[in-house]
Design a protein around this motif. Structure first.
Motif, PDB file in Angstrom:
ATOM      1  N   HIS A  62      -6.645  21.156   2.242  1.00  0.00           N
ATOM      2  CA  HIS A  62      -5.652  19.766   2.230  1.00  0.00           C
ATOM      3  C   HIS A  62      -3.912  19.539   2.775  1.00  0.00           C
ATOM      4  N   SER A  63      -3.732  20.751   3.997  1.00  0.00           N
ATOM      5  CA  SER A  63      -2.875  20.672   4.325  1.00  0.00           C
ATOM      6  C   SER A  63      -3.388  19.625   5.425  1.00  0.00           C
ATOM      7  N   GLY A  64      -4.698  19.495   6.145  1.00  0.00           N
ATOM      8  CA  GLY A  64      -5.248  18.939   7.351  1.00  0.00           C
ATOM      9  C   GLY A  64      -5.473  17.106   6.318  1.00  0.00           C
ATOM     10  N   ILE A  65      -6.052  17.250   5.458  1.00  0.00           N
ATOM     11  CA  ILE A  65      -6.288  15.876   5.166  1.00  0.00           C
ATOM     12  C   ILE A  65      -4.755  15.650   4.459  1.00  0.00           C
ATOM     13  N   GLY A  66      -3.890  15.998   4.594  1.00  0.00           N
ATOM     14  CA  GLY A  66      -2.319  15.557   4.232  1.00  0.00           C
ATOM     15  C   GLY A  66      -2.005  14.356   4.748  1.00  0.00           C
ATOM     16  N   PHE A  67      -2.679  14.100   5.796  1.00  0.00           N
ATOM     17  CA  PHE A  67      -1.827  13.409   7.476  1.00  0.00           C
ATOM     18  C   PHE A  67      -2.738  11.772   6.808  1.00  0.00           C
ATOM     19  N   VAL A  68      -4.086  11.818   5.687  1.00  0.00           N
ATOM     20  CA  VAL A  68      -4.475  10.596   5.834  1.00  0.00           C
ATOM     21  C   VAL A  68      -4.933   9.997   4.134  1.00  0.00           C
ATOM     22  N   ILE A  69      -4.158  11.503   3.020  1.00  0.00           N
ATOM     23  CA  ILE A  69      -3.621  11.086   1.805  1.00  0.00           C
ATOM     24  C   ILE A  69      -2.786  11.633   1.943  1.00  0.00           C
ATOM     25  N   ASP A  70      -2.473  11.579   0.239  1.00  0.00           N
ATOM     26  CA  ASP A  70      -1.377  11.545  -0.207  1.00  0.00           C
ATOM     27  C   ASP A  70      -1.315  12.658  -1.493  1.00  0.00           C
ATOM     28  N   THR A  71      -1.137  13.333  -1.458  1.00  0.00           N
ATOM     29  CA  THR A  71      -1.583  14.631  -2.592  1.00  0.00           C
ATOM     30  C   THR A  71      -1.015  15.097  -3.635  1.00  0.00           C
TER      31      THR A  71
ATOM     32  N   GLU B 164       0.242  -1.117  -0.010  1.00  0.00           N
ATOM     33  CA  GLU B 164       0.061   0.033  -0.136  1.00  0.00           C
ATOM     34  C   GLU B 164       1.022   1.449  -0.058  1.00  0.00           C
ATOM     35  N   ASP B 165       0.955   2.211  -0.913  1.00  0.00           N
ATOM     36  CA  ASP B 165       1.493   3.705  -0.500  1.00  0.00           C
ATOM     37  C   ASP B 165       1.099   4.150   1.086  1.00  0.00           C
ATOM     38  N   GLU B 166       2.041   5.035   0.771  1.00  0.00           N
ATOM     39  CA  GLU B 166       1.799   5.969   2.560  1.00  0.00           C
ATOM     40  C   GLU B 166       0.705   6.475   2.774  1.00  0.00           C
ATOM     41  N   HIS B 167       0.096   6.835   1.854  1.00  0.00           N
ATOM     42  CA  HIS B 167      -1.594   7.773   2.248  1.00  0.00           C
ATOM     43  C   HIS B 167      -1.188   8.358   3.238  1.00  0.00           C
ATOM     44  N   ASN B 168      -0.173   9.653   2.928  1.00  0.00           N
ATOM     45  CA  ASN B 168       0.137  10.536   4.118  1.00  0.00           C
ATOM     46  C   ASN B 168       1.459  11.580   3.346  1.00  0.00           C
ATOM     47  N   ILE B 169       0.910  12.625   2.862  1.00  0.00           N
ATOM     48  CA  ILE B 169       1.682  13.736   1.941  1.00  0.00           C
ATOM     49  C   ILE B 169       3.504  13.950   2.669  1.00  0.00           C
ATOM     50  N   TYR B 170       3.154  14.045   3.747  1.00  0.00           N
ATOM     51  CA  TYR B 170       4.720  14.123   4.526  1.00  0.00           C
ATOM     52  C   TYR B 170       5.028  12.869   5.216  1.00  0.00           C
ATOM     53  N   LEU B 171       4.919  11.745   4.800  1.00  0.00           N
ATOM     54  CA  LEU B 171       5.401  10.601   4.460  1.00  0.00           C
ATOM     55  C   LEU B 171       5.895  10.018   3.356  1.00  0.00           C
ATOM     56  N   LYS B 172       5.612  10.756   2.491  1.00  0.00           N
ATOM     57  CA  LYS B 172       5.123  10.732   1.081  1.00  0.00           C
ATOM     58  C   LYS B 172       6.425  11.435   0.686  1.00  0.00           C
ATOM     59  N   SER B 173       6.803  12.753   1.385  1.00  0.00           N
ATOM     60  CA  SER B 173       7.949  13.625   0.805  1.00  0.00           C
ATOM     61  C   SER B 173       8.910  13.758   1.797  1.00  0.00           C
TER      62      SER B 173
END
Length: 431
Positions: free
Chosen positions: A372-381, A316-325
């Motif tokens: 978007h910065s908030g939902i970025g904790f549970v989704i990869d934007t 599964e992908d990261e589903h977290n933009i901060y982890l993705k970065s």
């Protein structure tokens, strides 16, 4: 004053005026295409790549403010390129980074053309609304199997419109929804019925996406829009109008939701999706467990692990933009991303309540980006086209604000924004 001392207005050149109209029309078409990403590369990528290249040839101006956005995005992508050096298999990584770089350039492009001609903000958002209405209708019709082959616009019994993923489809509809709501609250009552219909179509599309991130983003954005408008407007009559219309719109949406829940298919999936923590969130190696493991692993990988590696390691992908970065762009990308988001939101917040022609667009972009910065904790934007469009709109407005403030400090009226050959009929640059 003699004729010799009179300033001479530049002669009107119809050819360049026509080029300006065509240029703005092409931008409108490009934004419209952003709502149709069934396969990749999508028409949006092909069209925008050609348009940006053409515009660069005829003179795309990058101001100091827009240059700051460009610098941040370049550093962010350098982090991604460095992560490629730790990968053994480069079959997919370079293409991923090419898309990242393209989206970064598109963001800078939108910022530059907004600064060059603020009137394009209206064109951008109107095109976005048209695209959102069409793709939302496709998702709604597909969800209810309204015509043969309509299932192409759904995924796992969730509406996805002309997108690949319901989790991107839902958030895409939020900014145009805010645009219509702002027009409904601040505009004339004669246009209200059409705006109400548009809001209901987009709200139903968001609901049928069954994306919890999209639901949360939508509720936050609507509440923030009403709050900021109440804060900005000082007259009691206008505030009363906003409150009455907001309550009426909320009532209509609740009524539409009640009607939709009469369908067993809708109510069953709704009851399942409203659970705060799903099994794939809190279970063994679920979303939150992967987040914990991923952040710990990233602490030992300064350059990251490379694009798309995390998904292959954990299925599964990261589903977290901060982890993705962190995983895809390394420590450099992570720090740059935090700087970009923090700088963008803080600068936009400072200019949020100033009485400017571009204030409504800045407000909508700020609210949506903050969400978007908030939902970025549970989704990869990452690689969300509309996210980079929002960045471009915000920084374009910030560039306009900086120019306006600079001219005001000099005690002069703000001059027309600098324009490229696409816009200025005289063919001369206006500083």
């Amino acid at each position: 004053m003699s004729d010799a001392t009179l300033p001479h207005a530049p002669s009107f050149r119809p050819q360049l005026a026509a080029v300006g109209i065509i240029g703005s029309g092409l931008v409108t078409l490009g934004v419209f295409l952003s709502g149709f990403v069934i396969s990749e590369p999508a028409p949006y990528e092909v069209f925008m790549a050609a348009l940006i290249g053409l515009w660069a040839l005829v003179g795309l101006r990058i101001s100091r403010t827009v240059g700051s956005l460009l610098a941040l995005l370049v550093v962010f992508n350098i982090g991604g390129m460095l992560s490629l050096t730790v990968m053994d298999d480069l079959s997919e990584g370079p293409m991923y980074m090419a898309v990242s770089l393209f989206l970064a350039i598109s963001s800078v492009f939108f910022a530059a053309i907004v600064e060059a001609k603020p009137a394009r903000l209206q064109l951008i958002f109107r095109a976005w609304v048209a695209s959102a209405l069409i793709t939302s209708m496709l998702g709604i019709l597909g969800y209810f199997h309204a015509f043969p082959g309509s299932e192409a616009f759904t995924l796992y019994d969730r509406a996805k419109g002309a997108f690949q993923d319901p989790n991107v489809f839902g958030p895409f509809l939020v900014a145009p929804s805010l645009y219509l709501m702002h027009g409904l609250l601040a505009g004339r009552i004669l246009g209200a019925p059409l705006k109400v219909i548009g809001v209901l179509i987009l709200a139903l599309g968001i609901f049928l996406s069954f994306s919890r991130a999209a639901w949360g983003l939508y509720l936050f954005a609507v509440a923030a829009l009403v709050f900021i408008m109440l804060l900005k407007e000082r007259t009691g009559a206008f505030r009363l109008k906003i409150l009455i219309l907001s309550i009426s719109a909320a009532g209509l949406m609740i009524l539409a939701l009640v009607v939709a829940l009469q369908f067993d298919k809708v109510s069953n999936l709704f009851s399942s999706r409203t659970q705060l923590v799903q099994e794939y969130d809190g279970g063994h190696l679920g979303r939150f467990e992967r987040h914990r493991i991923g952040f710990l692993m990233a602490m030992e990988k300064p350059l990251g692990i490379g694009p798309m590696r995390f998904g292959k390691m954990f299925s599964e992908d990261e589903h977290n933009i901060y982890l993705k970065s962190l995983t895809t762009y390394g420590w450099l990308g992570f720090i740059t991303y935090l700087t970009l988001v923090g700088w963008t939101l803080s600068a936009a917040f400072k200019a949020l309540l100033r009485d400017r022609p571009w204030q409504p667009y800045l407000m909508i972009a700020f609210i949506t980006l903050l969400g978007h910065s908030g939902i970025g904790f549970v989704i990869d934007t990452d690689h969300w086209r509309h996210f980079y469009l929002l960045l471009g709109v915000t920084w374009g407005c910030l560039a306009l604000e900086r120019r306006y403030t600079r001219q005001a400090l000099k005690g002069k009226a703000a001059p027309p924004p600098g324009e490229t050959a696409f816009d200025n009929p005289s063919g001369k640059s206006i500083a």
